[in-house]
Write an enzyme that holds these catalytic residues in place. Structure first.
Site, PDB file in Angstrom:
ATOM      1  CB  SER A  97      -0.995  -0.063   1.517  1.00 52.07           C
ATOM      2  OG  SER A  97      -1.153   1.618   1.023  1.00 52.07           O
ATOM      3  CE1 TYR A 128      -3.558  -2.451   5.176  1.00 52.92           C
ATOM      4  CE2 TYR A 128      -3.931  -0.320   5.321  1.00 52.92           C
ATOM      5  CZ  TYR A 128      -3.872  -1.987   5.309  1.00 52.92           C
ATOM      6  OH  TYR A 128      -3.598  -2.103   3.268  1.00 52.92           O
ATOM      7  CE  LYS A 164      -1.294  -4.223   3.593  1.00 55.02           C
ATOM      8  NZ  LYS A 164      -1.620  -5.329   2.515  1.00 55.02           N
TER       9      LYS A 164
HETATM   10  P1  NAD Z   1     -10.934  -7.824   1.276  1.00 49.99           P
HETATM   11  O1  NAD Z   1     -11.141  -7.468   2.411  1.00 49.99           O
HETATM   12  O2  NAD Z   1     -12.308  -7.748   0.364  1.00 49.99           O
HETATM   13  O3  NAD Z   1     -10.211  -9.223   1.099  1.00 49.99           O
HETATM   14  C1  NAD Z   1      -9.224  -9.244   1.800  1.00 49.99           C
HETATM   15  C2  NAD Z   1      -9.852 -11.093   1.809  1.00 49.99           C
HETATM   16  O4  NAD Z   1      -8.615 -11.506   2.548  1.00 49.99           O
HETATM   17  C3  NAD Z   1     -10.908 -11.354   2.611  1.00 49.99           C
HETATM   18  O5  NAD Z   1     -11.987 -11.513   1.758  1.00 49.99           O
HETATM   19  C4  NAD Z   1     -11.280 -11.786   3.784  1.00 49.99           C
HETATM   20  O6  NAD Z   1     -12.033 -12.719   3.827  1.00 49.99           O
HETATM   21  C5  NAD Z   1      -9.725 -12.424   3.568  1.00 49.99           C
HETATM   22  N1  NAD Z   1      -8.791 -12.861   4.680  1.00 49.99           N
HETATM   23  C6  NAD Z   1      -8.447 -12.209   5.382  1.00 49.99           C
HETATM   24  N2  NAD Z   1      -7.404 -12.934   6.191  1.00 49.99           N
HETATM   25  C7  NAD Z   1      -7.464 -14.150   5.535  1.00 49.99           C
HETATM   26  C8  NAD Z   1      -6.492 -14.804   6.248  1.00 49.99           C
HETATM   27  N3  NAD Z   1      -6.276 -15.257   7.295  1.00 49.99           N
HETATM   28  N4  NAD Z   1      -6.401 -16.309   5.733  1.00 49.99           N
HETATM   29  C9  NAD Z   1      -7.471 -16.311   4.653  1.00 49.99           C
HETATM   30  N5  NAD Z   1      -8.188 -15.326   4.217  1.00 49.99           N
HETATM   31  C10 NAD Z   1      -8.095 -14.610   4.804  1.00 49.99           C
HETATM   32  O7  NAD Z   1      -9.547  -5.947   0.219  1.00 49.99           O
HETATM   33  P2  NAD Z   1      -9.324  -5.540  -0.140  1.00 49.99           P
HETATM   34  O8  NAD Z   1      -9.877  -4.466  -0.450  1.00 49.99           O
HETATM   35  O9  NAD Z   1      -9.706  -6.480  -1.152  1.00 49.99           O
HETATM   36  O10 NAD Z   1      -7.576  -5.806  -0.385  1.00 49.99           O
HETATM   37  C11 NAD Z   1      -6.948  -7.017  -0.463  1.00 49.99           C
HETATM   38  C12 NAD Z   1      -5.459  -6.273  -0.014  1.00 49.99           C
HETATM   39  O11 NAD Z   1      -4.518  -5.128  -0.723  1.00 49.99           O
HETATM   40  C13 NAD Z   1      -5.727  -6.668   1.126  1.00 49.99           C
HETATM   41  O12 NAD Z   1      -4.015  -7.249   1.958  1.00 49.99           O
HETATM   42  C14 NAD Z   1      -5.019  -4.785   2.055  1.00 49.99           C
HETATM   43  O13 NAD Z   1      -4.192  -4.896   2.808  1.00 49.99           O
HETATM   44  C15 NAD Z   1      -4.097  -4.495   0.220  1.00 49.99           C
HETATM   45  N6  NAD Z   1      -4.752  -3.140   0.192  1.00 49.99           N
HETATM   46  C16 NAD Z   1      -6.480  -2.478   0.141  1.00 49.99           C
HETATM   47  C17 NAD Z   1      -7.036  -0.985  -1.145  1.00 49.99           C
HETATM   48  C18 NAD Z   1      -7.714  -1.306  -0.333  1.00 49.99           C
HETATM   49  O14 NAD Z   1      -7.551   0.212  -1.009  1.00 49.99           O
HETATM   50  N7  NAD Z   1      -8.901  -2.109  -0.867  1.00 49.99           N
HETATM   51  C19 NAD Z   1      -5.100  -0.395  -0.846  1.00 49.99           C
HETATM   52  C20 NAD Z   1      -3.424  -0.572  -0.207  1.00 49.99           C
HETATM   53  C21 NAD Z   1      -3.637  -2.351  -0.551  1.00 49.99           C
HETATM   54  C1  UD1 Z   2      -7.448   4.041   3.593  1.00 45.36           C
HETATM   55  C2  UD1 Z   2      -5.589   4.132   4.921  1.00 45.36           C
HETATM   56  C3  UD1 Z   2      -4.783   2.924   3.869  1.00 45.36           C
HETATM   57  C4  UD1 Z   2      -5.528   1.786   3.630  1.00 45.36           C
HETATM   58  C5  UD1 Z   2      -7.327   2.185   2.572  1.00 45.36           C
HETATM   59  C6  UD1 Z   2      -7.252   1.018   1.563  1.00 45.36           C
HETATM   60  C7  UD1 Z   2      -5.984   5.562   6.543  1.00 45.36           C
HETATM   61  C8  UD1 Z   2      -5.138   6.965   7.163  1.00 45.36           C
HETATM   62  N1  UD1 Z   2      -5.384   4.791   5.252  1.00 45.36           N
HETATM   63  O1  UD1 Z   2      -6.817   5.329   2.533  1.00 45.36           O
HETATM   64  O2  UD1 Z   2      -3.685   2.888   4.433  1.00 45.36           O
HETATM   65  O3  UD1 Z   2      -4.801   1.421   2.587  1.00 45.36           O
HETATM   66  O4  UD1 Z   2      -7.445   3.351   3.110  1.00 45.36           O
HETATM   67  O5  UD1 Z   2      -7.518   0.018   3.308  1.00 45.36           O
HETATM   68  O6  UD1 Z   2      -7.199   5.161   6.605  1.00 45.36           O
HETATM   69  N2  UD1 Z   2     -13.554  10.878   3.422  1.00 45.36           N
HETATM   70  C9  UD1 Z   2     -13.815  11.271   3.483  1.00 45.36           C
HETATM   71  N3  UD1 Z   2     -15.300  10.893   4.775  1.00 45.36           N
HETATM   72  C10 UD1 Z   2     -15.095   9.233   4.376  1.00 45.36           C
HETATM   73  C11 UD1 Z   2     -14.138   8.759   4.050  1.00 45.36           C
HETATM   74  C12 UD1 Z   2     -13.014   9.625   3.753  1.00 45.36           C
HETATM   75  O7  UD1 Z   2     -13.593  13.059   3.887  1.00 45.36           O
HETATM   76  O8  UD1 Z   2     -16.308   9.112   4.689  1.00 45.36           O
HETATM   77  C13 UD1 Z   2     -11.783  11.156   2.783  1.00 45.36           C
HETATM   78  C14 UD1 Z   2     -10.828  11.015   3.566  1.00 45.36           C
HETATM   79  O9  UD1 Z   2     -10.142  11.637   4.552  1.00 45.36           O
HETATM   80  C15 UD1 Z   2      -9.848  10.240   2.795  1.00 45.36           C
HETATM   81  C16 UD1 Z   2     -10.394  10.263   0.963  1.00 45.36           C
HETATM   82  O10 UD1 Z   2     -11.412  10.515   1.902  1.00 45.36           O
HETATM   83  O11 UD1 Z   2      -8.930  11.834   2.379  1.00 45.36           O
HETATM   84  C17 UD1 Z   2     -10.442   8.381   0.959  1.00 45.36           C
HETATM   85  O12 UD1 Z   2     -10.447   7.638   1.921  1.00 45.36           O
HETATM   86  P1  UD1 Z   2      -9.923   6.413   1.993  1.00 45.36           P
HETATM   87  O13 UD1 Z   2     -11.131   5.975   0.478  1.00 45.36           O
HETATM   88  O14 UD1 Z   2     -10.450   6.155   3.745  1.00 45.36           O
HETATM   89  O15 UD1 Z   2      -9.217   6.187   1.767  1.00 45.36           O
HETATM   90  P2  UD1 Z   2      -7.546   6.468   1.805  1.00 45.36           P
HETATM   91  O16 UD1 Z   2      -7.434   7.153   3.445  1.00 45.36           O
HETATM   92  O17 UD1 Z   2      -6.596   6.895   1.369  1.00 45.36           O
END
Ligand code: NAD
Ligand code: UD1
Length: 353
Positions: free
Chosen positions: A125, A150, A154
């Site tokens: 991330s 969290y 990473k």
């Molecule tokens: P998500 O929660 O939708 O998917 C993660 C999946 O992993 C879920 O289905 C959950 O049930 C499963 N899981 C968690 N722990 C587990 C375990 N111990 N064994 C087996 N399954 C397990 O999340 P996502 O948004 O799809 O994120 C996927 C990956 O990307 C994560 O590693 C997250 O940290 C990373 N990531 C996501 C974002 C984002 O904005 N969504 C941003 C940066 C990084």
């Molecule tokens: C967050 C996490 C990041 C993680 C990512 C995916 C933090 C500081 N960072 O990113 O580590 O990888 O989610 O899960 O939490 N916002 C509003 N109102 C809301 C929700 C969000 O104003 O109800 C704003 C936030 O302040 C931010 C932007 O929208 O400026 C995006 O927020 P969000 O979607 O939560 O993502 P990040 O904070 O970038």
């Protein structure tokens, strides 16, 4: 034929990646413990690709369960590791749950993959950069102290992968540092499925328009940005899914320059929260109720990616527009409205039971 193990494959990004991999002809097996998802995406994937992917319910942080999985599938030579807990706020409350789940999972998978050799693609991330001093942020930018457990998982996981790859000699790995993936598959068969009150901006917007929440709170209007709201690098989840396919292919075809590589994955441009709201309203024709409130603790002011390296080395860039991404998110929300939470698992919206 070799199999690609997709951990967390019933989750948001994992399910979209499974679709892109299957459509590119790869044979996948999903492992997920359903702690934040259901089995419903397996049906969605089937409706898109024509085939239901193989699924094993198991916990990556449990070495015994992972050993059994690797024994059952000797064809696994590549792992795309999505499985993790990802709620920033919850990680502050329950750090040990996050360290145990996210770190043990990485260790177990590397250990088992190392016994046979193979490829490892990791979900990292942009949180590892904290608030960067220089924007856009490149892969060379300093890694800052994590603002949450969290984020720390990473950073630690990246270190573990780098050290293990160097020591073992038979694993090649790529860490993709995601910026802000949003939206859903254009078919609206799969999408983001947050449990309870969403932390992330886009699901909060779509649920507010749907009437689940009264108002979107925009966290902070006094940032040093053009309209005072925070800036992020939002991009389409299908583009992110495709980045995994090209990263995997780079490893499968031995095109990687080093055993461990890192790439930023984003659109390469910064967008404010207000721009998101305005664009959403324009493309969907829906009104978003919102109010400005205090900054959210731990939030950074602005971040967006320099994606030059991914373009040059992976031949990847985000193709889809912000409009497409926001429209797909709304289309998915409308789909959820018609279809109550189905499938086995915990990741069902509380408010849909
Ligand atoms: P998500 O929660 O939708 O998917 C993660 C999946 O992993 C879920 O289905 C959950 O049930 C499963 N899981 C968690 N722990 C587990 C375990 N111990 N064994 C087996 N399954 C397990 O999340 P996502 O948004 O799809 O994120 C996927 C990956 O990307 C994560 O590693 C997250 O940290 C990373 N990531 C996501 C974002 C984002 O904005 N969504 C941003 C940066 C990084
Ligand atoms: C967050 C996490 C990041 C993680 C990512 C995916 C933090 C500081 N960072 O990113 O580590 O990888 O989610 O899960 O939490 N916002 C509003 N109102 C809301 C929700 C969000 O104003 O109800 C704003 C936030 O302040 C931010 C932007 O929208 O400026 C995006 O927020 P969000 O979607 O939560 O993502 P990040 O904070 O970038």
């Amino acid at each position: 034929m070799s199999k690609i193990l997709i951990t967390g494959g019933t989750g948001y990004i994992g399910s979209h990646t499974v679709v892109e991999l299957m459509e590119s002809g790869y044979d996948v097996v999903i492992v997920d413990n359903l702690s934040n998802s259901t089995t419903a995406p397996l049906e969605g994937i089937k409706r898109i690709t024509g085939r239901k992917p193989e699924f094993v319910e198991a916990d990556c942080s449990d070495l015994g369960q992972m050993r059994a999985l690797f024994e059952r599938y000797p064809q696994i030579r590549s792992v795309i590791h999505f499985a993790a807990l990802k709620a920033v706020g919850e990680s502050v409350e329950k750090p040990l749950d996050y360290y145990r789940n996210n770190i043990l999972s990485v260790i177990n998978l590397l250990e088992l993959l190392g016994k046979r050799g193979g490829n490892f693609v990791f979900s990292s991330s942009c949180t590892v950069y904290g608030q960067p001093d220089i924007l856009p942020v490149t892969e060379e930018s300093p890694i800052k102290k994590a603002l949450s457990p969290y984020g720390n998982t990473k950073r630690i996981a990246e270190n573990i992968i780098e050290d293990t790859v160097a020591a073992m000699g038979n694993i090649n790995a790529i860490a993709l540092r995601y910026f802000n993936p949003i939206g859903a598959h254009p078919s609206a068969e799969i999408g983001e499925y947050p449990v309870g009150k969403p932390d992330n901006l886009i699901p909060f917007i779509t649920q507010t328009v749907r009437g689940i929440w009264e108002k979107l709170q925009i966290f902070g209007s006094d940032y040093n940005t053009p309209d005072g709201t925070a800036i992020r690098d939002y991009f389409h989840v299908v583009d992110l899914a495709k980045a995994h396919v090209v990263a995997l292919e780079r490893l499968l075809e031995d095109k990687n320059r080093k055993p461990y590589e890192v790439f930023n994955v984003g659109a390469g441009r910064g967008i404010t929260v207000l721009e998101i709201v305005n664009t959403f309203e324009r493309v969907t024709g829906q009104k978003v109720n919102y109010e400005f409130t205090r900054r959210r603790a731990g939030d950074i002011e602005k971040v967006w990616a320099d994606t030059t390296l991914a373009e040059k080395e992976l031949g990847w860039r985000a193709e889809k527009t912000l409009e497409e991404a926001l429209l797909s998110a709304w289309k998915w929300e409308e789909r959820l409205l018609r279809r109550k939470g189905k499938g086995k698992g915990k990741g069902k919206r509380d408010n849909e039971h």
